[in-house]
Design an enzyme around this catalytic site. Structure first.
Site, PDB file in Angstrom:
ATOM      1  N   SER A 194      -9.441   1.874   2.309  1.00  0.00           N
ATOM      2  CA  SER A 194      -8.451   2.625   1.560  1.00  0.00           C
ATOM      3  C   SER A 194      -7.419   1.750   0.849  1.00  0.00           C
ATOM      4  O   SER A 194      -6.620   2.246   0.058  1.00  0.00           O
ATOM      5  CB  SER A 194      -7.727   3.597   2.500  1.00  0.00           C
ATOM      6  OG  SER A 194      -7.099   2.897   3.567  1.00  0.00           O
TER       7      SER A 194
ATOM      8  N   LYS B 263       0.838  -1.200   0.000  1.00  0.00           N
ATOM      9  CA  LYS B 263       0.000   0.000   0.000  1.00  0.00           C
ATOM     10  C   LYS B 263       0.874   1.251   0.000  1.00  0.00           C
ATOM     11  O   LYS B 263       1.859   1.341   0.728  1.00  0.00           O
ATOM     12  CB  LYS B 263      -0.896  -0.039   1.244  1.00  0.00           C
ATOM     13  CG  LYS B 263      -1.966   1.027   1.316  1.00  0.00           C
ATOM     14  CD  LYS B 263      -2.861   0.769   2.523  1.00  0.00           C
ATOM     15  CE  LYS B 263      -4.025   1.743   2.592  1.00  0.00           C
ATOM     16  NZ  LYS B 263      -4.947   1.415   3.700  1.00  0.00           N
TER      17      LYS B 263
ATOM     18  N   SER C 293     -10.486  -0.785   6.168  1.00  0.00           N
ATOM     19  CA  SER C 293      -9.696  -0.521   4.962  1.00  0.00           C
ATOM     20  C   SER C 293      -8.950  -1.699   4.376  1.00  0.00           C
ATOM     21  O   SER C 293      -8.458  -1.607   3.257  1.00  0.00           O
ATOM     22  CB  SER C 293      -8.711   0.625   5.215  1.00  0.00           C
ATOM     23  OG  SER C 293      -9.385   1.858   5.268  1.00  0.00           O
TER      24      SER C 293
END
Length: 462
Positions: free
Chosen positions: A136, A61, A160
């Site tokens: 996210s 990420k 997320s």
């Protein structure tokens, strides 16, 4: 293997925009070194032992530091921020032999369950390009679902790593709070006082429960940076079958009623477990006040992200405690940074943790939805989220099922369990006791055996 993944990224990634930074040179350098080490081990030459992820290409990420690469968390003021060192868990993955292909897309400061970055653009859902990829860790989930990467590392303070897995038909794990250290993750902002000290969790997204476990055993444990992370052993994962398991089931909660498709998947999964010999019961912790729990989760989250804001930025929310939007009411309460109210939230949190832990004394896992519905068509945050024709406030609805495990700090595993009538994947989550990852992974493996293999989006089967 690395070259094959890089070729697929070059061929497939463009339209879906899952991976926003490809480190081809770094990946190939690491892969060649892994080949040399493997060859040396086979010829009996002495060297470092091969790790559990030796030569495995993975993605990270974008919000995690990777030495020498940008870490922006899609925040314009950080567009020129270059990491000087790896985040703790990135360093652990490297040490385990992983080859880092690149970084995946996130919404700004990881604060949405759609992945629309002001720096990198929008990530498209692997199953339907019109729909949200989740967030996210949206870019990472799409990368895993589209077979650009077999393993992704994400973060989760309100769903997320879980909602993107659900939206894209893959697996994910949100560990116990502080099981995995946060050092090198944005937010917090580089060089600023660390305020995200509660509820934030860091875990893997993959295409099997085995891969989640392998990754967790690499990244778990304190790193010496954060006093909150205790050295609690993971312990062995028990080999369980569905027969004899005690599973609590939640089909829908009082905050937001799930879609008919989601309810159907919960019911079908419940029947699968029961048919395999599990004892299932539709039950929730006695006395659980869902609205108070959501308000407290949201208020605590708001305290964390507003703790360093100047008074002028917070004052614009004063007086909005009576808004019809629960999120706006929460912002208004937290904007005053009242320490008495802050500690009252923590006190109620302690009470809820005790309640949910005691509930799970009687059950091996608590099965529940991840989101109210399948992936929705991308929209503005200012628009209500519609579930089967009923409008709900956007952030309230999008966090209405994920927030609880963040607030209690309990671990949760997401598995792809079915599909909507439109052919979109629907995942469910298994929640377990704090520090009980080994147990909940064992339960997840038992359920995984009853389900079809991890699905492949139709456009990415070749």
């Amino acid at each position: 293997m690395t070259e094959a993944h890089l070729q697929r990224i070059a061929r497939v990634n463009g339209p879906i925009n899952a991976i926003v930074l490809v480190d081809r040179d770094g990946a190939m350098k690491a892969a060649r070194a892994a080949d040399r080490a493997l060859k040396a081990s086979k010829t009996g030459k002495k060297g470092a032992p091969l790790g559990p992820l030796h030569g495995v290409p993975i993605t990270i990420k974008e919000a995690f530091d990777i030495a020498g690469l940008p870490t922006t968390s899609s925040h314009r003021p950080l567009k020129d921020n270059i990491a000087t060192a790896d985040a703790s868990i990135v360093a652990r993955l490297r040490a385990a032999g992983a080859v880092i292909l690149g970084k995946t897309n996130v919404p700004e400061l990881c604060a949405d369950f759609q992945t629309d970055s002001p720096l990198f653009g929008t990530t498209k859902n692997a199953w339907d390009a019109r729909r949200t990829a989740g967030g996210s860790t949206g870019g990472g989930a799409v990368a895993v679902a589209a077979r650009l990467s077999p393993l992704e590392l994400g973060s989760d303070i309100g769903g997320s790593v879980r909602n993107p897995a659900h939206f894209n038909g893959i697996f994910s794990l949100k560990p116990t709070e502080w099981r995995v250290p946060s050092h090198g993750h944005v937010p917090d902002l580089p060089g600023m006082t660390r305020t995200v000290r509660y509820m934030g969790c860091f875990g893997p997204l993959a295409r099997s429960v085995d891969d989640l476990e392998t990754a967790l055993r690499v990244i778990a444990g304190p790193d010496g940076y954060e006093a909150e992370a205790p050295p609690v052993p993971l312990g062995p994962t028990p080999k369980l079958s569905a027969k004899g398991l005690q599973v609590a089931v939640l089909t829908s909660n009082p905050l937001v009623e799930v879609s008919a498709d989601t309810a159907t998947v919960v019911q079908a999964t419940t029947r699968l477990l029961a048919k395999a010999g599990a004892k299932v019961k539709h039950v929730s912790p006695a006395g659980l006040d869902w609205q108070q729990a959501w308000d407290d989760w949201s208020d605590l989250f708001q305290y964390l992200i507003r703790a360093l804001q100047p008074l002028g930025e917070r004052e614009r929310f004063f007086g909005r405690e009576q808004s019809t939007d629960p999120s706006t009411r929460s912002v208004a309460r937290a904007a005053r940074l009242d320490l008495g109210q802050f500690f009252a939230v923590l006190d109620r949190r302690d009470q809820l943790i005790r309640r949910c832990e005691a509930f799970l004394d009687d059950y091996d896992a608590w099965l529940m939805p991840v989101m109210p519905g399948a992936a929705f068509i991308r929209q503005r945050q200012s628009q209500p989220l519609n579930v089967d024709g009923v409008d709900h406030p956007y952030f309230f609805a999008g966090t209405s099922y994920n927030f609880l495990a963040n607030f209690t700090g309990q671990p949760a595993v997401v598995l792809p369990c079915g599909f909507s009538q439109e052919g979109l994947p629907i995942g469910l989550q298994l929640v377990g006791k704090r520090w009980g990852e080994a147990k909940i992974l064992g339960v997840a493996k038992a359920l995984e055996k009853l389900l079809p293999p991890c699905p492949v989006p139709p456009d990415y089967k070749s």
